[in-house]
Design a protein around this motif. Sequence first.
Motif, PDB file in Angstrom:
ATOM      1  N   PHE A   4     139.438   0.204  26.887  1.00 48.56           N
ATOM      2  CA  PHE A   4     138.056  -0.150  27.196  1.00 48.56           C
ATOM      3  C   PHE A   4     137.877  -1.651  27.123  1.00 48.56           C
ATOM      4  CE2 PHE A   4     138.579   0.938  22.770  1.00 48.56           C
ATOM      5  CZ  PHE A   4     137.948  -0.077  22.077  1.00 48.56           C
ATOM      6  N   PHE A   5     136.746  -2.112  27.638  1.00 50.53           N
ATOM      7  CA  PHE A   5     136.382  -3.520  27.594  1.00 50.53           C
ATOM      8  C   PHE A   5     135.236  -3.697  26.615  1.00 50.53           C
ATOM      9  CE2 PHE A   5     138.190  -2.928  31.823  1.00 50.53           C
ATOM     10  CZ  PHE A   5     139.048  -4.007  31.916  1.00 50.53           C
ATOM     11  N   GLU A   6     135.252  -4.800  25.892  1.00 50.91           N
ATOM     12  CA  GLU A   6     134.146  -5.151  24.993  1.00 50.91           C
ATOM     13  C   GLU A   6     133.569  -6.491  25.429  1.00 50.91           C
ATOM     14  OE1 GLU A   6     135.343  -3.304  20.661  1.00 50.91           O
ATOM     15  OE2 GLU A   6     135.874  -5.382  21.061  1.00 50.91           O
ATOM     16  N   LEU A   7     132.273  -6.560  25.490  1.00 45.63           N
ATOM     17  CA  LEU A   7     131.565  -7.801  25.778  1.00 45.63           C
ATOM     18  C   LEU A   7     131.186  -8.413  24.431  1.00 45.63           C
ATOM     19  CD1 LEU A   7     130.174  -9.654  27.886  1.00 45.63           C
ATOM     20  CD2 LEU A   7     128.173  -8.193  27.641  1.00 45.63           C
ATOM     21  N   VAL A   8     131.654  -9.633  24.150  1.00 46.00           N
ATOM     22  CA  VAL A   8     131.387 -10.281  22.865  1.00 46.00           C
ATOM     23  C   VAL A   8     130.869 -11.700  23.086  1.00 46.00           C
ATOM     24  CG1 VAL A   8     133.107  -8.912  21.615  1.00 46.00           C
ATOM     25  CG2 VAL A   8     133.785 -11.085  22.631  1.00 46.00           C
ATOM     26  N   ASP A   9     130.177 -12.223  22.104  1.00 43.33           N
ATOM     27  CA  ASP A   9     129.707 -13.609  22.158  1.00 43.33           C
ATOM     28  C   ASP A   9     130.906 -14.547  22.033  1.00 43.33           C
ATOM     29  OD1 ASP A   9     126.883 -13.101  22.256  1.00 43.33           O
ATOM     30  OD2 ASP A   9     126.968 -12.563  20.137  1.00 43.33           O
ATOM     31  N   ALA A  10     130.924 -15.583  22.850  1.00 42.50           N
ATOM     32  CA  ALA A  10     131.972 -16.599  22.764  1.00 42.50           C
ATOM     33  C   ALA A  10     131.575 -17.611  21.691  1.00 42.50           C
ATOM     34  CB  ALA A  10     132.157 -17.281  24.107  1.00 42.50           C
ATOM     35  N   PRO A  11     132.532 -18.165  20.974  1.00 43.45           N
ATOM     36  CA  PRO A  11     132.191 -19.107  19.906  1.00 43.45           C
ATOM     37  C   PRO A  11     131.480 -20.364  20.397  1.00 43.45           C
ATOM     38  CG  PRO A  11     134.581 -18.947  20.181  1.00 43.45           C
ATOM     39  CD  PRO A  11     133.956 -17.935  21.080  1.00 43.45           C
ATOM     40  N   ASP A  12     131.730 -20.753  21.639  1.00 43.37           N
ATOM     41  CA  ASP A  12     131.120 -21.967  22.185  1.00 43.37           C
ATOM     42  C   ASP A  12     129.924 -21.666  23.093  1.00 43.37           C
ATOM     43  OD1 ASP A  12     132.815 -20.692  23.942  1.00 43.37           O
ATOM     44  OD2 ASP A  12     133.639 -22.529  24.804  1.00 43.37           O
ATOM     45  N   GLY A  13     129.357 -20.478  22.981  1.00 49.19           N
ATOM     46  CA  GLY A  13     128.242 -20.066  23.832  1.00 49.19           C
ATOM     47  C   GLY A  13     128.751 -19.250  25.002  1.00 49.19           C
ATOM     48  N   GLY A  14     127.909 -18.427  25.556  1.00 51.08           N
ATOM     49  CA  GLY A  14     128.337 -17.561  26.655  1.00 51.08           C
ATOM     50  C   GLY A  14     128.960 -16.282  26.109  1.00 51.08           C
ATOM     51  N   TYR A  15     129.779 -15.655  26.949  1.00 52.49           N
ATOM     52  CA  TYR A  15     130.346 -14.352  26.599  1.00 52.49           C
ATOM     53  C   TYR A  15     131.813 -14.280  26.980  1.00 52.49           C
ATOM     54  CZ  TYR A  15     125.388 -13.436  26.471  1.00 52.49           C
ATOM     55  OH  TYR A  15     124.062 -13.510  26.188  1.00 52.49           O
ATOM     56  N   ARG A  16     132.531 -13.450  26.269  1.00 50.04           N
ATOM     57  CA  ARG A  16     133.920 -13.169  26.593  1.00 50.04           C
ATOM     58  C   ARG A  16     134.092 -11.662  26.688  1.00 50.04           C
ATOM     59  NH1 ARG A  16     137.689 -17.291  23.115  1.00 50.04           N
ATOM     60  NH2 ARG A  16     137.123 -19.145  24.294  1.00 50.04           N
ATOM     61  N   ILE A  17     135.148 -11.264  27.368  1.00 48.22           N
ATOM     62  CA  ILE A  17     135.511  -9.863  27.490  1.00 48.22           C
ATOM     63  C   ILE A  17     136.798  -9.650  26.705  1.00 48.22           C
ATOM     64  CG2 ILE A  17     136.209  -8.032  29.091  1.00 48.22           C
ATOM     65  CD1 ILE A  17     133.357  -8.962  29.535  1.00 48.22           C
ATOM     66  N   ARG A  18     136.812  -8.646  25.855  1.00 47.83           N
ATOM     67  CA  ARG A  18     138.050  -8.249  25.190  1.00 47.83           C
ATOM     68  C   ARG A  18     138.528  -6.950  25.809  1.00 47.83           C
ATOM     69  NH1 ARG A  18     136.676  -9.191  18.844  1.00 47.83           N
ATOM     70  NH2 ARG A  18     135.319  -7.442  19.276  1.00 47.83           N
ATOM     71  N   MET A  19     139.784  -6.894  26.216  1.00 46.90           N
ATOM     72  CA  MET A  19     140.367  -5.667  26.733  1.00 46.90           C
ATOM     73  C   MET A  19     141.124  -5.009  25.579  1.00 46.90           C
ATOM     74  SD  MET A  19     142.852  -4.972  30.011  1.00 46.90           S
ATOM     75  CE  MET A  19     144.308  -5.711  29.307  1.00 46.90           C
ATOM     76  N   MET A  20     140.758  -3.765  25.280  1.00 45.41           N
ATOM     77  CA  MET A  20     141.327  -3.047  24.152  1.00 45.41           C
ATOM     78  C   MET A  20     142.123  -1.846  24.656  1.00 45.41           C
ATOM     79  SD  MET A  20     139.780  -5.038  22.009  1.00 45.41           S
ATOM     80  CE  MET A  20     139.877  -4.368  20.376  1.00 45.41           C
ATOM     81  N   ASP A  21     143.204  -1.495  23.953  1.00 45.90           N
ATOM     82  CA  ASP A  21     143.914  -0.280  24.339  1.00 45.90           C
ATOM     83  C   ASP A  21     143.211   0.932  23.740  1.00 45.90           C
ATOM     84  OD1 ASP A  21     144.738   0.023  21.660  1.00 45.90           O
ATOM     85  OD2 ASP A  21     146.828  -0.494  22.052  1.00 45.90           O
ATOM     86  N   GLY A  22     143.721   2.116  23.997  1.00 48.42           N
ATOM     87  CA  GLY A  22     143.078   3.341  23.543  1.00 48.42           C
ATOM     88  C   GLY A  22     142.980   3.480  22.043  1.00 48.42           C
ATOM     89  N   SER A  23     143.813   2.741  21.303  1.00 47.57           N
ATOM     90  CA  SER A  23     143.786   2.776  19.841  1.00 47.57           C
ATOM     91  C   SER A  23     142.900   1.692  19.248  1.00 47.57           C
ATOM     92  CB  SER A  23     145.204   2.616  19.287  1.00 47.57           C
ATOM     93  OG  SER A  23     146.027   3.655  19.747  1.00 47.57           O
ATOM     94  N   GLY A  24     142.292   0.886  20.103  1.00 47.57           N
ATOM     95  CA  GLY A  24     141.423  -0.190  19.620  1.00 47.57           C
ATOM     96  C   GLY A  24     142.138  -1.492  19.333  1.00 47.57           C
ATOM     97  N   ASN A  25     143.388  -1.623  19.786  1.00 49.58           N
ATOM     98  CA  ASN A  25     144.142  -2.861  19.597  1.00 49.58           C
ATOM     99  C   ASN A  25     143.827  -3.830  20.734  1.00 49.58           C
ATOM    100  OD1 ASN A  25     145.662  -1.928  17.295  1.00 49.58           O
ATOM    101  ND2 ASN A  25     146.761  -0.635  18.748  1.00 49.58           N
TER     102      ASN A  25
END
Length: 97
Positions: A4-25
């Motif tokens: 799955f993808f997670e939308l998270v706040d970027a440390p410098d403003g804006g947003y980043r996407i984290r791509m996670m595997d099925g186990s949450g890694n």
Amino acid sequence: MAGFFELVDAPDGGYRIRMMDGSGNLMAISVTFPTKRAAVAGVAMAREIAGTGLIRDRSLDGAGSVIRERVRPVSSPKEDAAKRKKAPDVRRTAIGR
């Protein structure tokens, strides 16, 4: 379970996407997007690239070659254990009339 993808706040403003595997890694993290809308568009682009993109080997011994053969995803230890646990072999016998 699929990743799955997670939308998270970027440390410098804006947003980043984290791509996670099925186990949450964590598998990958994106560049910073200025808006949520741009981040969601980035997910669409990542899906397109992941489904059709070539693998270009930029490692020291890869010399920029393109890897074309099919590559299977690496399974997690949990998935490996599940594969080893097989259901008992059931044999069925046909009964004639």
